[in-house]
Design a protein around this motif. Sequence first.
Motif, PDB file in Angstrom:
ATOM      1  N   ASN A 209    -117.514 -39.534  22.402  1.00  0.00           N
ATOM      2  CA  ASN A 209    -118.688 -38.859  22.976  1.00  0.00           C
ATOM      3  C   ASN A 209    -119.642 -38.384  21.882  1.00  0.00           C
ATOM      4  N   ASN A 210    -119.860 -39.253  20.898  1.00  0.00           N
ATOM      5  CA  ASN A 210    -120.748 -38.967  19.771  1.00  0.00           C
ATOM      6  C   ASN A 210    -121.755 -40.106  19.668  1.00  0.00           C
ATOM      7  N   MET A 211    -122.706 -40.117  20.622  1.00  0.00           N
ATOM      8  CA  MET A 211    -123.604 -41.249  20.764  1.00  0.00           C
ATOM      9  C   MET A 211    -124.762 -41.182  19.768  1.00  0.00           C
ATOM     10  N   GLY A 212    -125.087 -42.321  19.207  1.00  0.00           N
ATOM     11  CA  GLY A 212    -126.263 -42.410  18.350  1.00  0.00           C
ATOM     12  C   GLY A 212    -125.951 -43.006  16.992  1.00  0.00           C
ATOM     13  N   PHE A 213    -127.024 -43.430  16.304  1.00  0.00           N
ATOM     14  CA  PHE A 213    -126.935 -43.993  14.972  1.00  0.00           C
ATOM     15  C   PHE A 213    -127.721 -43.111  14.009  1.00  0.00           C
ATOM     16  N   PRO A 214    -127.115 -42.685  12.897  1.00  0.00           N
ATOM     17  CA  PRO A 214    -127.842 -41.835  11.958  1.00  0.00           C
ATOM     18  C   PRO A 214    -129.057 -42.543  11.363  1.00  0.00           C
ATOM     19  N   SER A 215    -130.101 -41.763  11.107  1.00  0.00           N
ATOM     20  CA  SER A 215    -131.298 -42.280  10.454  1.00  0.00           C
ATOM     21  C   SER A 215    -132.014 -41.115   9.793  1.00  0.00           C
ATOM     22  N   LEU A 216    -132.428 -41.290   8.545  1.00  0.00           N
ATOM     23  CA  LEU A 216    -133.099 -40.201   7.831  1.00  0.00           C
ATOM     24  C   LEU A 216    -134.612 -40.283   7.939  1.00  0.00           C
ATOM     25  N   ASN A 217    -135.145 -41.407   8.348  1.00  0.00           N
ATOM     26  CA  ASN A 217    -136.593 -41.570   8.552  1.00  0.00           C
ATOM     27  C   ASN A 217    -137.399 -41.190   7.313  1.00  0.00           C
ATOM     28  N   LEU A 218    -136.866 -41.528   6.155  1.00  0.00           N
ATOM     29  CA  LEU A 218    -137.569 -41.234   4.910  1.00  0.00           C
ATOM     30  C   LEU A 218    -138.683 -42.249   4.683  1.00  0.00           C
ATOM     31  N   ASP A 219    -139.771 -41.791   4.076  1.00  0.00           N
ATOM     32  CA  ASP A 219    -140.822 -42.704   3.630  1.00  0.00           C
ATOM     33  C   ASP A 219    -140.548 -42.989   2.162  1.00  0.00           C
ATOM     34  N   ILE A 220    -140.219 -44.237   1.860  1.00  0.00           N
ATOM     35  CA  ILE A 220    -139.826 -44.575   0.482  1.00  0.00           C
ATOM     36  C   ILE A 220    -140.764 -45.637  -0.092  1.00  0.00           C
ATOM     37  N   GLN A 221    -140.719 -45.793  -1.400  1.00  0.00           N
ATOM     38  CA  GLN A 221    -141.455 -46.861  -2.071  1.00  0.00           C
ATOM     39  C   GLN A 221    -140.488 -47.645  -2.943  1.00  0.00           C
ATOM     40  N   LYS A 222    -140.622 -48.961  -2.920  1.00  0.00           N
ATOM     41  CA  LYS A 222    -139.787 -49.816  -3.762  1.00  0.00           C
ATOM     42  C   LYS A 222    -140.185 -49.638  -5.228  1.00  0.00           C
ATOM     43  N   MET A 223    -139.238 -49.921  -6.111  1.00  0.00           N
ATOM     44  CA  MET A 223    -139.466 -49.705  -7.548  1.00  0.00           C
ATOM     45  C   MET A 223    -139.436 -51.038  -8.307  1.00  0.00           C
ATOM     46  N   GLU A 224    -140.069 -52.043  -7.769  1.00  0.00           N
ATOM     47  CA  GLU A 224    -140.023 -53.373  -8.374  1.00  0.00           C
ATOM     48  C   GLU A 224    -140.934 -53.501  -9.593  1.00  0.00           C
ATOM     49  N   ASN A 225    -141.882 -52.590  -9.741  1.00  0.00           N
ATOM     50  CA  ASN A 225    -142.796 -52.637 -10.887  1.00  0.00           C
ATOM     51  C   ASN A 225    -142.217 -51.834 -12.050  1.00  0.00           C
ATOM     52  N   ARG A 226    -142.121 -52.451 -13.217  1.00  0.00           N
ATOM     53  CA  ARG A 226    -141.462 -51.787 -14.346  1.00  0.00           C
ATOM     54  C   ARG A 226    -142.248 -50.587 -14.856  1.00  0.00           C
ATOM     55  N   PHE A 227    -143.571 -50.614 -14.702  1.00  0.00           N
ATOM     56  CA  PHE A 227    -144.369 -49.474 -15.145  1.00  0.00           C
ATOM     57  C   PHE A 227    -144.141 -48.266 -14.245  1.00  0.00           C
ATOM     58  N   LEU A 228    -143.916 -48.527 -12.958  1.00  0.00           N
ATOM     59  CA  LEU A 228    -143.583 -47.440 -12.028  1.00  0.00           C
ATOM     60  C   LEU A 228    -142.218 -46.859 -12.386  1.00  0.00           C
ATOM     61  N   ARG A 229    -141.273 -47.709 -12.746  1.00  0.00           N
ATOM     62  CA  ARG A 229    -139.948 -47.227 -13.131  1.00  0.00           C
ATOM     63  C   ARG A 229    -140.026 -46.386 -14.401  1.00  0.00           C
ATOM     64  N   GLU A 230    -140.854 -46.817 -15.349  1.00  0.00           N
ATOM     65  CA  GLU A 230    -141.033 -46.058 -16.588  1.00  0.00           C
ATOM     66  C   GLU A 230    -141.598 -44.670 -16.296  1.00  0.00           C
ATOM     67  N   LYS A 231    -142.522 -44.584 -15.350  1.00  0.00           N
ATOM     68  CA  LYS A 231    -143.133 -43.296 -14.993  1.00  0.00           C
ATOM     69  C   LYS A 231    -142.078 -42.290 -14.545  1.00  0.00           C
ATOM     70  N   TYR A 232    -141.047 -42.770 -13.860  1.00  0.00           N
ATOM     71  CA  TYR A 232    -140.008 -41.880 -13.349  1.00  0.00           C
ATOM     72  C   TYR A 232    -138.809 -41.759 -14.296  1.00  0.00           C
ATOM     73  N   GLY A 233    -138.950 -42.287 -15.497  1.00  0.00           N
ATOM     74  CA  GLY A 233    -137.910 -42.116 -16.515  1.00  0.00           C
ATOM     75  C   GLY A 233    -136.660 -42.919 -16.263  1.00  0.00           C
ATOM     76  N   MET A 234    -136.797 -44.029 -15.531  1.00  0.00           N
ATOM     77  CA  MET A 234    -135.614 -44.850 -15.264  1.00  0.00           C
ATOM     78  C   MET A 234    -135.260 -45.689 -16.481  1.00  0.00           C
ATOM     79  N   LYS A 235    -133.977 -45.780 -16.778  1.00  0.00           N
ATOM     80  CA  LYS A 235    -133.507 -46.593 -17.892  1.00  0.00           C
ATOM     81  C   LYS A 235    -133.467 -48.062 -17.484  1.00  0.00           C
ATOM     82  N   GLU A 236    -133.308 -48.901 -18.480  1.00  0.00           N
ATOM     83  CA  GLU A 236    -133.382 -50.345 -18.255  1.00  0.00           C
ATOM     84  C   GLU A 236    -132.385 -50.808 -17.200  1.00  0.00           C
ATOM     85  N   HIS A 237    -131.188 -50.237 -17.184  1.00  0.00           N
ATOM     86  CA  HIS A 237    -130.142 -50.696 -16.274  1.00  0.00           C
ATOM     87  C   HIS A 237    -130.220 -50.039 -14.898  1.00  0.00           C
TER      88      HIS A 237
END
Length: 509
Positions: A209-237
């Motif tokens: 009796n636990n009906m439903g599927f979880p969903s966070l409904n977040l608005d996200i952006q993909k990080m496919e651009n390396r300059f965008l990744r650099e902006k957020y301090g992401m390392k190469e790996h």
Amino acid sequence: MGRNKASSSSDKQFAVKIYTTALDYDYQFPWKSPTISRWTGSGFVIEGNKIITNAHVAGGSTFVEVELANDSIKYAAKLMAVNHECDLAMLEVEDESFWQKAKSLEIGETPTQLQKIAVHGFPIGGEGYCITTGKVSRIENDWYAHGEQMLLSTQVSAPINPGNSGGAAVDKENKVVGVVHQSLTRGQNIGYMIPANILKHFIEQVRTNNMGFPSLNLDIQKMENRFLREKYGMKEHQTGIVIRSIPPMSCVKDKLQEDDVILKLNDHYVNNDGTVNLESITRVDYRYLINSSKLGDEMVFTVLREGKKCCVKVDLTDTFDSTHTMISRTHGQPPSYCIIAGSVVVQPVSKNLQTDWGRSYTNQVKKHKNEQILVINTLLKNRYSQGYEGLAGEIIDSVNGVEVHTMQELVKAVTENTQKNHLIETRSGKQLVIPKLSIVEANELLRAYDIEHDCSADLKTTSEADTLLAELTHHYIRPLQFSESGDSQLPIAASSTVSMRENSGYRCL
């Protein structure tokens, strides 16, 4: 007790033809009585004396009958559970003679790509039982036309047609690997089935009796651009996706933050394109990990926040619709409405209303609990509403100086008004001033349009006895007609043999 298992695909007594009768409500004219529709679909028997079918086959039914393959007897069935998000429903049959003939299917695993499957059901083209074969073409998160949500879906090459909905797709061991539910209208032999793990999820929902599927409904952006990744301090790996916004009523509002980079969900790394790699599916949208969980499950988010990695634990308590204002599509349910002073018809925006009305509204995030988008459906033209005709479709912000976020708040603002007039203010700055009328005066205006009630049953604030007394006091001369059931007779629509509904190129079968 019922309990025979089907030993081969030629043993047909697990396959069920379903005959559905349902009420169709017109959300454009919410005061109208519903029409009656009929269609057929498919289903199959599982262990525990249960029948599985699609939600769009039986989910909004008023009466359901089932008939086993190679049998001539229709048995009354009862809708036990339904989840419109995943387009699945569960039926029960009380007649013991049905289960003495029925054979159950065991539920297997979600199939792999190129795996052979056989589809069982009762499609158009004849009255009898039909089997088609094909292979699994693709497995990915995809659009469910009926539930209007993204869930794991399996594309198959087997020919499936209207009437196949709810039928079992089985593997060579005669285990259920999916439930047929839709096809793609812009292609040939492109059908879809709900995979076995979604079916198991639904069955577990019913059991607990636990009906439903979880969903966070977040608005996200993909990080496919390396300059965008650099902006957020992401390392190469490092790979991941960045959070752009979080709904105000979200369960993660005080845990995750905007500009957090999601690196991992539990033990699964998130790719820059928003997918995750799984052994069974290879690569799938990250949301699969969330909505394949159970409501209330804990999930660990590994995020990069201001260049530092941290872990955040979140209880998944939100569903697809819990954070947004638009009401999900309902089936067999009457629309909610209120008519102010016999003139202004107000409704909450729902997906039913958008379809029937042909207007489109943005599904806004909730800022208040149970918040709805309230709109003026139409203006019933009379001496009080003259000149307001162009305001149909306007979103209402306040009534009589009170901000209203739900239909209940709107009704309260109307009934508690002590002024001579009602003042309705819209989001665009428009104003409507309508005289405050008595019940009798308002009913006189409604009778001109053959409208019986000034609001739907879920919003009634005065008793039927009070209304009847007011009408009799005013010498209301229309004859009062009563029936034993108390229900008005419903007009009957042309019956259909199959359920066919379209959405974004996908068609429920």
